[in-house]
Design an enzyme around this catalytic site. Sequence first.
Site, PDB file in Angstrom:
ATOM      1  N   ASN A 196       0.767  -1.386  -0.014  1.00 58.25           N
ATOM      2  CA  ASN A 196      -0.018   0.095  -0.089  1.00 58.25           C
ATOM      3  C   ASN A 196       0.769   1.201  -0.081  1.00 58.25           C
ATOM      4  OD1 ASN A 196      -2.147  -1.907   0.115  1.00 58.25           O
ATOM      5  ND2 ASN A 196      -2.795  -1.300   2.090  1.00 58.25           N
ATOM      6  N   SER A 251      -8.816  12.169 -48.763  1.00 59.20           N
ATOM      7  CA  SER A 251     -10.036  11.392 -48.599  1.00 59.20           C
ATOM      8  C   SER A 251      -9.933  10.344 -49.668  1.00 59.20           C
ATOM      9  CB  SER A 251     -11.364  12.259 -49.215  1.00 59.20           C
ATOM     10  OG  SER A 251     -12.555  11.499 -49.294  1.00 59.20           O
ATOM     11  N   LYS A 286      -9.875  16.625 -51.748  1.00 60.74           N
ATOM     12  CA  LYS A 286      -9.834  16.986 -50.172  1.00 60.74           C
ATOM     13  C   LYS A 286      -8.551  16.877 -49.369  1.00 60.74           C
ATOM     14  CE  LYS A 286     -13.039  17.098 -47.724  1.00 60.74           C
ATOM     15  NZ  LYS A 286     -13.989  16.359 -46.979  1.00 60.74           N
ATOM     16  N   ASN A 333      -7.581  17.103 -45.710  1.00 63.80           N
ATOM     17  CA  ASN A 333      -8.279  17.181 -44.182  1.00 63.80           C
ATOM     18  C   ASN A 333      -7.349  17.299 -43.296  1.00 63.80           C
ATOM     19  OD1 ASN A 333     -10.704  16.557 -45.706  1.00 63.80           O
ATOM     20  ND2 ASN A 333     -10.408  14.378 -45.223  1.00 63.80           N
ATOM     21  N   GLU A 360      -8.191  17.540 -35.896  1.00 70.69           N
ATOM     22  CA  GLU A 360      -9.483  17.115 -35.480  1.00 70.69           C
ATOM     23  C   GLU A 360      -9.442  15.942 -34.434  1.00 70.69           C
ATOM     24  OE1 GLU A 360     -12.513  16.147 -38.853  1.00 70.69           O
ATOM     25  OE2 GLU A 360     -10.607  16.410 -39.811  1.00 70.69           O
ATOM     26  N   HIS A 400     -18.554  35.508 -30.893  1.00 70.30           N
ATOM     27  CA  HIS A 400     -19.535  34.854 -31.753  1.00 70.30           C
ATOM     28  C   HIS A 400     -19.294  34.214 -33.097  1.00 70.30           C
ATOM     29  CE1 HIS A 400     -22.197  36.777 -28.490  1.00 70.30           C
ATOM     30  NE2 HIS A 400     -21.371  37.906 -28.719  1.00 70.30           N
ATOM     31  N   LYS A 456      -4.287   3.759 -12.358  1.00 68.24           N
ATOM     32  CA  LYS A 456      -3.108   3.867 -13.125  1.00 68.24           C
ATOM     33  C   LYS A 456      -3.426   4.279 -14.429  1.00 68.24           C
ATOM     34  CE  LYS A 456      -0.981   1.478  -9.656  1.00 68.24           C
ATOM     35  NZ  LYS A 456      -2.049   1.031  -9.023  1.00 68.24           N
TER      36      LYS A 456
END
Length: 441
Positions: free
Chosen positions: A115, A282, A288, A290, A295, A161, A330
Amino acid sequence: MSIKKSSAIWGGRFEEKPSDIMEQINASIDIDKRLHKQDIAGSKAHAEMLAAQGIISTEDNKAIQKGLDQIRDEIENGAFEFRTALEDIHMNIETRLKEIIGDAAGRLHTARSRNDQVATDFRLWVREACDILMEKLEIYQATLEKLSSQHEDTIMPGFTHLQVAQPVTLAWHLGAYREMAQRDKSRFEDCRKRLNECPLGAAALAGTGFSIDRAQTAKTLGFDKPTANTMDSVSARDFANEFLFACAQAGLHLSRLAEEIILWCAPQFGFVTLSDQWSTGSSIMPQKKNPDAAELVRGKTGRLNGNLITLMTVMKGLPLTYNKDQQEDKEPVFDSFDTLCLCLEAMTGMLSSATWHTDKMRKAAESGYATATELADWLVRELDLPFRDAHHITGQIVKLAEEKGCKLDDLPLEDMRAVDSRITEEIYTALNIESAVNSRL
Ligand code: ARG
């Protein structure tokens, strides 16, 4: 009738072996083998202290030290065989020690329990993790600082915003993330400071009757001092929760920048292009590119938050002192450490190799009426209008520009004067985007 006695280290009173499933649910070796370095350091310090106090002989201590060094080498060389039947890292090492040095190995656990042993190992591990993460945060910060120094004059829109608000510079924008990283670093520093007390000597929960020297083991292991209360020593895991929170918060900050990079990579913004090294294609749409790494940094905050909740939930409501539930401590900590290391490295790499489209940023700042506040401030300063009136007049001018489809500083003076006849030519200096930035940042 022959009885199959348990061969476990703790098996003295047991007549039967544990069932396979019991062994499986009980074993933590696959996870806690990562504590091997700390476990060996803790055992070496403990044995030295036992010898110095005359609790074990010098010869036994020598044998223990040598055996533990050999085990450390075996583990580092990949020659060590970790055994599930031996439950955890502590018993794997102690069993191997017995194979190497014989009976003297049995004296190592005098005045100690698993312990206080695991509590010590784990604090040592988290301490080092804090140091590593602080270093990685510093490297990430240095990348932000370097970019900032290159983009002191790069004008971009500042948003509230997600609407264009006021013009800022890319340096200033990135400077915000530098500040976040600074606080993230200080959280690890703080966590490290608070955890740096040595639980060794608390034994199972109530200390030990042997005349041990807790100050010595604490010092050998680089702790500031021994922990004060033996029961708290073996049951406390708030240091791990703090660490998990520091990881989650740092990850959250990274995810905010990751989100901005994702937005800025979209052609609708077009502020930045990630290098090929930090993008993916892609499988169906050939055009594409990406921002997957960004992400994933954003996505991995999910597991960082989850790990914090995991341990908070494990610890909630546990009676003093040690409970086996705590063996679940852990995995989340190791995972958060690994995850945050990866995220910091990815962000650092992504940022330092990106191409910044300063022309696009400037255009976006110019097209969003970003200097409208400057116009209102000019009306206040030059015409002594109350700000609320100036705000209203400016709103009408913005509307006019919107109707004409032009920028504020392209709106003819007579149009502005139609809204308020006191406006003069001077107003255009206020609408200049550079002077707007320079007057504030
Ligand atoms: N593997 C255990 C853990 O990580 C070590 C402590 C075991 N203590 C005990 N009393 N069974 O928590």
